[in-house]
Design a protein around this motif. Structure first.
Motif, PDB file in Angstrom:
ATOM      1  N   ASN A 223     -12.488  -3.319   1.056  1.00 23.00           N
ATOM      2  CA  ASN A 223     -12.628  -2.003   1.665  1.00 23.00           C
ATOM      3  C   ASN A 223     -13.946  -1.887   2.442  1.00 23.00           C
ATOM      4  OD1 ASN A 223     -11.491   0.643   2.052  1.00 23.00           O
ATOM      5  ND2 ASN A 223     -13.143   1.434   0.775  1.00 23.00           N
TER       6      ASN A 223
ATOM      7  N   TYR B 222     -16.234   1.074   4.810  1.00 28.41           N
ATOM      8  CA  TYR B 222     -16.370   2.513   5.011  1.00 28.41           C
ATOM      9  C   TYR B 222     -17.713   2.767   5.683  1.00 28.41           C
ATOM     10  CZ  TYR B 222     -18.541   1.451   0.525  1.00 28.41           C
ATOM     11  OH  TYR B 222     -19.277   0.853  -0.475  1.00 28.41           O
TER      12      TYR B 222
ATOM     13  N   ASN C  61       0.817  -1.211   0.000  1.00 28.63           N
ATOM     14  CA  ASN C  61       0.000   0.000   0.000  1.00 28.63           C
ATOM     15  C   ASN C  61       0.851   1.263   0.000  1.00 28.63           C
ATOM     16  OD1 ASN C  61      -2.769  -0.974  -0.044  1.00 28.63           O
ATOM     17  ND2 ASN C  61      -2.317  -1.875   1.959  1.00 28.63           N
TER      18      ASN C  61
ATOM     19  N   GLY D 187      -9.346  -2.741  -0.653  1.00 29.08           N
ATOM     20  CA  GLY D 187      -8.935  -1.659   0.215  1.00 29.08           C
ATOM     21  C   GLY D 187      -7.741  -0.884  -0.314  1.00 29.08           C
TER      22      GLY D 187
END
Length: 415
Positions: A188, A190, A176, A303
């Motif tokens: 991911n 959120y 990353n 992600g």
């Protein structure tokens, strides 16, 4: 340049390449060095916890893309060398994503990385194996901080048929943008994505296959299938049409649809529709976008990556469960009035109907972005770029944010 050529010559000799093959390998090689100075400031306007994320860092990105040796099968290599170091961070302001976190809650002083991929080419088909960046409907490596996000795996791209690009890949690990280690990929999550897991949120296999076909001069269609093992499967469709309307005028329509389902260890269930219509007139562009989420969860993507959504912007993705969002955007290229290199963008997005659970009012959010950028066109500062990015985000379910990013970059061609 002489040192680079010498190194390639030694490598070619070691591999037993002919002088003709080596000439093709070196002659088409491109090497550049980008220096990226990045200041990041994010203010949280209310609530408890960290009140500000603020860091300043310097990064260097060396890119080398070789040519191919001569013959039926041509061989070559690509490489990305990365190094970043801290200029300012501390007093509880870490966490911007520019630098690698340390165990004390701050940031490490420096970090580095090296991505190398071997490649082979037959006709108009190229296979790459190693570490690399990706940018397609299925996966988009993020380059929105100091150093880019890199994946490890293989990628096959074929353009044997005119107008048709076929693209397939297998990935097993990711480094990353604020890390110096390769690790498993994650799905991911959120605010109000609604995504849940039966076990650990990690996977070491992501596959994709698809491509784009230019149906006519004005119309391009795309389709990709992707699968993050145990997490989700996704079918992504894209249709882009550019209609010329006269001198320096055009109307661009960008339609996107994705169907995401679970793959055993999650509850992913999402239908994502997006549309962006942009009218261009000389240096002006006026855009209007709409995005809608349906299903039991929000949009699914790996992600840290940039999702293929029309309303994915500087801070938010507007992809929560059941969310509906609109975007109005304006761009201006000052080259149309005699100032090449200067561009401006501003946009406003608003989203509502977010499912926050039983007995709770629907979630709402809005975001405003502005960006001013200038790249020097000549003189001693040629290729020096200065970019200011500003964002304001407000909602009724999380902390409000004011954000500024100042990026100064310079790219030096070395070969």
């Amino acid at each position: 340049m002489r040192k680079t050529s010498l190194a390639l010559a030694v490598a070619a000799s070691t591999l037993g390449l002919s002088q003709v093959a080596f000439a093709d390998l070196v002659g088409d090689t491109k090497v550049s060095l980008e220096a990226r100075n990045f200041y990041f400031n994010r203010d949280f306007r209310e609530g408890t916890g960290q009140s500000k994320s603020e860091e300043w860092a310097q990064g260097f990105i060396l890119r080398m893309n070789s040519g191919f040796t001569e013959g039926t099968v041509g061989f070559g290599a690509d490489a990305i060398g990365m190094y970043g170091f801290k200029l300012d961070s501390g007093d509880g302001t870490a966490g911007s994503g520019l630098l690698v976190p340390d165990r004390s809650g701050g940031s490490q002083d420096n970090y580095s990385g090296l991505a190398v991929a071997a490649k082979a080419k037959v006709s108009k088909t190229t296979l790459r194996v190693g570490q690399m960046q990706f940018k397609n409907q299925a996966i988009g490596s993020s380059d929105g901080r100091l150093l880019p996000q890199i994946f490890r795996g293989g990628n096959l791209v074929s353009q044997e048929i005119e107008g048709l690009t076929l693209d397939a890949g297998y990935l097993d690990e990711v480094n990353n943008r604020n890390s110096q280690d390769y690790e498993d990929m994650t799905l991911n999550t959120y605010s109000f994505s609604g995504i849940k897991f039966k076990g650990l949120n990690q996977s070491n296999e992501f596959i994709f296959a698809g491509g784009n076909y230019k149906l006519t001069k004005e119309l391009t269609a795309g389709y990709y299938y992707s699968n993050l093992e145990d997490m989700y499967k996704q079918h992504s469709f894209n249709l882009v049409h550019v209609l010329p309307l006269g001198e320096k005028q055009s109307l661009k329509t960008d339609l996107r649809y994705a169907r995401s389902t679970d793959d055993g260890q999650s509850n992913v269930d999402n239908k994502a529709f997006g549309a962006m219509v942009t009218y261009a007139l000389s240096g002006h562009s006026f855009g209007l976008g709409y995005q809608q989420m349906d299903g039991d969860t929000g949009f699914a993507y790996i992600g840290g990556t940039d999702p293929f959504l029309v309303n994915y912007v500087q801070i938010g993705n507007f992809a929560a469960k059941d969310e509906k969002s609109w975007q109005a955007r304006y761009d201006f290229n000052f080259a149309s009035i005699g100032i090449p290199g200067l561009t401006f963008m501003t946009r406003y997005l608003t989203g509502d109907n977010i499912d926050r659970g039983t007995g709770v009012s629907d979630g709402r959010e809005w975001e405003r972005n502005s960006e001013l950028m200038y790249v020097f066109q000549e003189g001693a500062l040629k290729n020096l770029g200065v970019r200011w990015r500003n964002a304001t985000m407000r909602n009724n379910f999380s902390r409000n944010i004011d954000e500024n990013r100042l990026i100064v970059s310079y790219t030096l061609p070395l070969m």
